[in-house]
Every structure is written in structure tokens, then in C-alpha cells.
Write an enzyme that holds these catalytic residues in place. Structure first.
Site, PDB file in Angstrom:
ATOM      1  N   ASP A   1       2.486  -4.137   7.237  1.00 37.30           N
ATOM      2  CA  ASP A   1       1.218  -3.259   6.984  1.00 37.30           C
ATOM      3  C   ASP A   1       1.661  -1.885   7.292  1.00 37.30           C
ATOM      4  O   ASP A   1       2.488  -1.634   7.815  1.00 37.30           O
ATOM      5  CB  ASP A   1       0.134  -3.721   8.195  1.00 37.30           C
ATOM      6  CG  ASP A   1      -1.174  -2.939   7.698  1.00 37.30           C
ATOM      7  OD1 ASP A   1      -2.079  -3.575   7.146  1.00 37.30           O
ATOM      8  OD2 ASP A   1      -1.350  -1.918   7.804  1.00 37.30           O
ATOM      9  N   ILE A   2       1.062  -1.227   6.246  1.00 33.58           N
ATOM     10  CA  ILE A   2       1.879   0.306   6.094  1.00 33.58           C
ATOM     11  C   ILE A   2       0.943   0.910   7.281  1.00 33.58           C
ATOM     12  O   ILE A   2       1.607   2.005   7.726  1.00 33.58           O
ATOM     13  CB  ILE A   2       1.030   0.875   4.854  1.00 33.58           C
ATOM     14  CG1 ILE A   2       2.027   1.980   4.251  1.00 33.58           C
ATOM     15  CG2 ILE A   2      -0.335   1.233   4.637  1.00 33.58           C
ATOM     16  CD1 ILE A   2       1.767   2.398   2.878  1.00 33.58           C
TER      17      ILE A   2
ATOM     18  N   HIS B   1      -6.225 -11.752   2.138  1.00 33.31           N
ATOM     19  CA  HIS B   1      -4.985 -11.751   2.920  1.00 33.31           C
ATOM     20  C   HIS B   1      -5.453 -11.865   4.265  1.00 33.31           C
ATOM     21  O   HIS B   1      -6.630 -11.991   4.736  1.00 33.31           O
ATOM     22  CB  HIS B   1      -4.492 -10.133   3.019  1.00 33.31           C
ATOM     23  CG  HIS B   1      -5.531  -9.352   3.066  1.00 33.31           C
ATOM     24  ND1 HIS B   1      -6.458  -8.899   2.112  1.00 33.31           N
ATOM     25  CD2 HIS B   1      -5.838  -8.384   4.347  1.00 33.31           C
ATOM     26  CE1 HIS B   1      -7.331  -7.765   2.887  1.00 33.31           C
ATOM     27  NE2 HIS B   1      -6.829  -7.608   4.184  1.00 33.31           N
TER      28      HIS B   1
HETATM   29  P1  AMP Z   1      -8.412  -5.217   5.097  1.00 30.01           P
HETATM   30  O1  AMP Z   1      -9.359  -4.216   6.121  1.00 30.01           O
HETATM   31  O2  AMP Z   1      -8.350  -6.506   5.844  1.00 30.01           O
HETATM   32  O3  AMP Z   1      -8.666  -5.319   3.642  1.00 30.01           O
HETATM   33  O4  AMP Z   1      -7.117  -4.750   5.374  1.00 30.01           O
HETATM   34  C1  AMP Z   1      -6.371  -3.879   4.291  1.00 30.01           C
HETATM   35  C2  AMP Z   1      -4.825  -3.678   5.125  1.00 30.01           C
HETATM   36  O5  AMP Z   1      -3.967  -3.137   4.120  1.00 30.01           O
HETATM   37  C3  AMP Z   1      -4.919  -2.343   6.114  1.00 30.01           C
HETATM   38  O6  AMP Z   1      -4.455  -2.784   7.285  1.00 30.01           O
HETATM   39  C4  AMP Z   1      -4.038  -1.504   5.582  1.00 30.01           C
HETATM   40  O7  AMP Z   1      -3.343  -0.824   6.437  1.00 30.01           O
HETATM   41  C5  AMP Z   1      -3.220  -2.282   4.682  1.00 30.01           C
HETATM   42  N1  AMP Z   1      -2.506  -1.605   3.574  1.00 30.01           N
HETATM   43  C6  AMP Z   1      -3.197  -0.824   2.471  1.00 30.01           C
HETATM   44  N2  AMP Z   1      -2.368  -0.390   1.455  1.00 30.01           N
HETATM   45  C7  AMP Z   1      -0.992  -1.024   1.961  1.00 30.01           C
HETATM   46  C8  AMP Z   1       0.368  -1.066   1.376  1.00 30.01           C
HETATM   47  N3  AMP Z   1       0.429  -0.194   0.195  1.00 30.01           N
HETATM   48  N4  AMP Z   1       1.461  -1.672   1.878  1.00 30.01           N
HETATM   49  C9  AMP Z   1       0.839  -2.283   3.021  1.00 30.01           C
HETATM   50  N5  AMP Z   1      -0.171  -2.574   3.702  1.00 30.01           N
HETATM   51  C10 AMP Z   1      -1.099  -1.762   3.201  1.00 30.01           C
END
Ligand code: AMP
Length: 122
Positions: A35-36, A106
């Protein structure tokens, strides 16, 4: 209910190779990456490669091969990260009440510290 998948979501772009990711594991039907914005020492996202919006969409329309691959990929990530002993948490947010930010199914794998109670009062 019918599901509508947005091809322009950020995980779709990751799967097409349009933006980079920090890959932990890639299998035939799944991708796991860090996760970023990690919220724990281990914070890995596991996604199916297919165009599914949410867990319920995936459960309804994915093939058995995809479901098996995805389930095993999560287990493999747990083993790779060595979190079985200390414990871990899996979260799959969906929709408005789930506060889902990215509309591609996810599962978050969180571990590496005590994670506290599952939910706080709103
Ligand atoms: P959700 O609220 O369950 O949809 O979580 C989405 C997750 O995606 C969050 O924890 C973000 O930090 C993560 N995220 C968003 N963009 C990226 C990216 N480019 N690479 C990795 N993680 C990401």
C-alpha cells in the site's frame, strides 16, 4: 444488482502497467503490492486481475480458478511476510458505508503491530 466496473480506477491502471507498483507477489489471476500509504508495518493489497468492483461482485462472477488463486495468494502473502505467528487482519472495504476509495476489489493484509479493536465508533 448489476455491477459496473470503472476501467480508469487506479488499480486497473496498475494492472495495465500504466503506473508503477511495489509488487509483493504476482500469480496467474492475482497481484499483491505494498500500500502506498501503509497503516501498519505490513500493509499489502491483494487484488484479482479481473474487473471486479467489490468482494461480493468477485464472489458472484469470478471463476473457481480465480477465487482459488486469490485465496491462496492472500495466504502466500501472509507466509512471505511471516505474519502467521504475530497475527494479522484482512479487510475488504466496499461501497459507501465501507468507505471504499478504489473501486477495484481488494483485500488489505495488515500486520506487524497490535492493530487495536476492529472498529471504532463513528
Ligand atoms: P480502500 O479505502 O479500501 O479502497 O483502500 C484503497 C487503498 O489503496 C488505500 O489504502 C490507499 O493507500 C491505496 N492506494 C491508492 N493508490 C495506490 C497506489 N498507487 N499504490 C498502492 N496503494 C495505493
Amino acid at each position: 444488482m448489476s455491477y459496473s466496473y470503472d476501467d480508469e480506477n487506479i488499480f486497473a491502471k496498475i494492472l495495465r502497467g500504466e503506473i508503477p507498483n511495489d509488487t509483493v507477489l504476482e500469480t496467474e489471476h492475482s497481484l499483491a503490492f505494498n500500500d502506498i500509504q501503509p497503516q501498519a508495518p505490513v500493509h499489502v493489497l491483494v487484488i484479482p486481475k479481473g474487473p471486479y468492483v467489490s468482494y461480493d461482485h468477485f464472489a458472484q462472477e469470478a471463476s473457481e480458478a480465480e477465487i482459488t488463486d486469490f485465496t491462496r495468494a492472500i495466504g502466500e502473502v501472509c507466509r512471505m511476510k511471516g505474519v502467521q505467528e504475530g497475527g494479522f487482519r484482512l479487510i475488504s472495504n466496499a461501497g459507501e458505508h465501507g468507505v471504499q476509495e478504489v473501486p477495484h476489489m481488494h483485500v488489505h493484509v495488515l500486520a506487524g503491530r497490535p492493530l487495536g479493536r476492529m472498529l471504532q465508533k463513528a
